[in-house]
Design a protein around this motif. Structure first.
Motif, PDB file in Angstrom:
ATOM      1  N   GLY A 104       0.861  -1.437  -0.128  1.00 28.88           N
ATOM      2  CA  GLY A 104      -0.116  -0.183   0.423  1.00 28.88           C
ATOM      3  C   GLY A 104       0.662   0.607  -0.046  1.00 28.88           C
ATOM      4  N   TYR A 105       0.279   2.256  -0.524  1.00 31.43           N
ATOM      5  CA  TYR A 105       0.889   3.666  -0.075  1.00 31.43           C
ATOM      6  C   TYR A 105       0.137   4.628  -0.309  1.00 31.43           C
ATOM      7  CZ  TYR A 105       4.590   7.470  -1.360  1.00 31.43           C
ATOM      8  OH  TYR A 105       5.401   8.202  -1.640  1.00 31.43           O
ATOM      9  N   HIS A 106       0.033   5.377   1.599  1.00 31.96           N
ATOM     10  CA  HIS A 106      -0.457   6.460   1.800  1.00 31.96           C
ATOM     11  C   HIS A 106      -0.286   7.333   2.901  1.00 31.96           C
ATOM     12  CE1 HIS A 106      -3.758   7.288   5.335  1.00 31.96           C
ATOM     13  NE2 HIS A 106      -4.004   7.825   4.348  1.00 31.96           N
ATOM     14  N   ILE A 107       0.187   8.218   2.255  1.00 36.76           N
ATOM     15  CA  ILE A 107       0.684   9.539   2.411  1.00 36.76           C
ATOM     16  C   ILE A 107      -0.082   9.581   4.253  1.00 36.76           C
ATOM     17  CG2 ILE A 107       1.924  11.596   1.917  1.00 36.76           C
ATOM     18  CD1 ILE A 107       2.041  11.574  -0.288  1.00 36.76           C
ATOM     19  N   VAL A 108       0.001   9.812   4.960  1.00 39.19           N
ATOM     20  CA  VAL A 108      -0.998   9.976   5.978  1.00 39.19           C
ATOM     21  C   VAL A 108      -1.403  11.813   6.339  1.00 39.19           C
ATOM     22  CG1 VAL A 108      -0.868  10.201   8.545  1.00 39.19           C
ATOM     23  CG2 VAL A 108       0.079   7.969   7.580  1.00 39.19           C
ATOM     24  N   GLY A 109      -2.159  12.206   6.090  1.00 40.41           N
ATOM     25  CA  GLY A 109      -2.968  13.421   6.619  1.00 40.41           C
ATOM     26  C   GLY A 109      -3.005  14.080   4.265  1.00 40.41           C
ATOM     27  N   SER A 110      -3.327  13.148   4.106  1.00 38.15           N
ATOM     28  CA  SER A 110      -3.545  13.724   2.671  1.00 38.15           C
ATOM     29  C   SER A 110      -4.190  12.175   2.182  1.00 38.15           C
ATOM     30  CB  SER A 110      -2.310  13.726   1.383  1.00 38.15           C
ATOM     31  OG  SER A 110      -2.504  11.623   0.751  1.00 38.15           O
ATOM     32  N   ASN A 111      -4.945  12.744   0.645  1.00 34.82           N
ATOM     33  CA  ASN A 111      -5.320  11.705  -0.012  1.00 34.82           C
ATOM     34  C   ASN A 111      -4.367  10.423  -0.958  1.00 34.82           C
ATOM     35  OD1 ASN A 111      -5.723  13.327  -1.819  1.00 34.82           O
ATOM     36  ND2 ASN A 111      -7.398  13.634  -2.371  1.00 34.82           N
ATOM     37  N   VAL A 112      -3.572  10.636  -0.839  1.00 35.37           N
ATOM     38  CA  VAL A 112      -2.775   9.754  -1.347  1.00 35.37           C
ATOM     39  C   VAL A 112      -2.876   8.514  -1.036  1.00 35.37           C
ATOM     40  CG1 VAL A 112      -0.427   9.509  -2.661  1.00 35.37           C
ATOM     41  CG2 VAL A 112      -1.399  11.530  -2.849  1.00 35.37           C
ATOM     42  N   ASN A 113      -3.516   7.406  -1.655  1.00 40.57           N
ATOM     43  CA  ASN A 113      -3.977   6.165  -0.864  1.00 40.57           C
ATOM     44  C   ASN A 113      -4.801   5.260  -1.958  1.00 40.57           C
ATOM     45  OD1 ASN A 113      -4.216   4.400   1.246  1.00 40.57           O
ATOM     46  ND2 ASN A 113      -6.101   5.129   2.393  1.00 40.57           N
ATOM     47  N   THR A 114      -3.282   4.296  -2.264  1.00 41.41           N
ATOM     48  CA  THR A 114      -3.577   3.468  -3.248  1.00 41.41           C
ATOM     49  C   THR A 114      -3.177   2.320  -2.934  1.00 41.41           C
ATOM     50  OG1 THR A 114      -3.314   2.865  -5.710  1.00 41.41           O
ATOM     51  CG2 THR A 114      -1.280   4.031  -4.304  1.00 41.41           C
ATOM     52  N   MET A 115      -3.159   1.282  -3.212  1.00 44.22           N
ATOM     53  CA  MET A 115      -2.511  -0.447  -3.629  1.00 44.22           C
ATOM     54  C   MET A 115      -1.711  -0.333  -4.375  1.00 44.22           C
ATOM     55  SD  MET A 115      -5.407  -3.033  -4.135  1.00 44.22           S
ATOM     56  CE  MET A 115      -5.489  -4.336  -3.287  1.00 44.22           C
ATOM     57  N   VAL A 116      -0.594  -0.934  -4.256  1.00 38.54           N
ATOM     58  CA  VAL A 116       0.719  -1.184  -4.821  1.00 38.54           C
ATOM     59  C   VAL A 116       0.647  -2.551  -5.160  1.00 38.54           C
ATOM     60  CG1 VAL A 116       3.340   0.009  -5.726  1.00 38.54           C
ATOM     61  CG2 VAL A 116       1.683   1.005  -3.815  1.00 38.54           C
ATOM     62  N   ILE A 117       0.266  -2.515  -7.054  1.00 40.90           N
ATOM     63  CA  ILE A 117       0.156  -3.816  -7.591  1.00 40.90           C
ATOM     64  C   ILE A 117       1.364  -3.908  -8.839  1.00 40.90           C
ATOM     65  CG2 ILE A 117      -1.273  -5.551  -8.681  1.00 40.90           C
ATOM     66  CD1 ILE A 117      -3.604  -3.651  -8.315  1.00 40.90           C
TER      67      ILE A 117
END
Ligand code: CUA
Length: 164
Positions: A104-117
């Motif tokens: 996963g790639y989640h930048i805390v405090g932002s809406n960047v949040n994705t699965m990394v496949i």
């Protein structure tokens, strides 16, 4: 045709619930910007990431229009590059792929949040309107040291951005 009062109540309630669910999906995609993970960011051969011109030496790229691209590889159990420095008030597109398993790639405090496949490049565009340090977490279980997989994104003032 005579419809019983209770039946009418249940018909209205069922339609109401369906409309509510549709509204939550529309809200999520239009207002919050939630997307399905797909191929729109492109695909990549996960076995040969080191031969890909963008991902062999992942990092930050300044574009002539002032926007910034960040190429990022996730692997057990780190993100490369790390930490990442980006300017505030600038359009930043993250391109993230995996060299091994799903992360996963989640930048805390932002809406960047994705699965990394593995095989896919997840692409997200964001503008940070405030400077500061954001933690990055992997939020997909990826192995025994999953809980240690983290990174940092540092948002620095636009004026200090010399194009690192
Ligand atoms: Cu990578 Cu969990």
């Amino acid at each position: 045709m005579e419809i019983h009062r209770y039946e009418k109540i249940w018909i209205v309630a069922s339609i109401g619930i369906i409309l509510f669910f549709i509204a939550t999906i529309v809200y999520g995609s239009v207002v919050v910007g939630i997307d399905m993970v797909d191929d729109s960011g492109g695909t990549i051969d996960p076995e040969n990431i080191s031969e890909n011109p963008r991902f062999s030496e992942p990092g930050v790229v300044n574009n002539s229009d002032g926007s910034v691209d960040v190429y990022m590889v996730a692997r057990q159990f780190s993100f490369q590059p790390d930490p990442v420095k980006v300017p505030a008030n600038t359009e930043i597109t993250f391109h993230v792929t995996s060299a091994d398993v799903i992360h996963g790639y989640h930048i805390v405090g932002s809406n960047v949040n994705t699965m990394v496949i593995p095989g896919q490049i997840s692409e997200m565009t964001v503008v940070f309107d405030q400077t500061g340090e954001h933690g990055v977490v992997c939020n997909e279980y990826c192995g025994v040291a999953h809980h240690t997989m983290e990174g940092t994104v540092n948002v620095i003032p636009e004026s200090e951005w010399g194009g690192q």
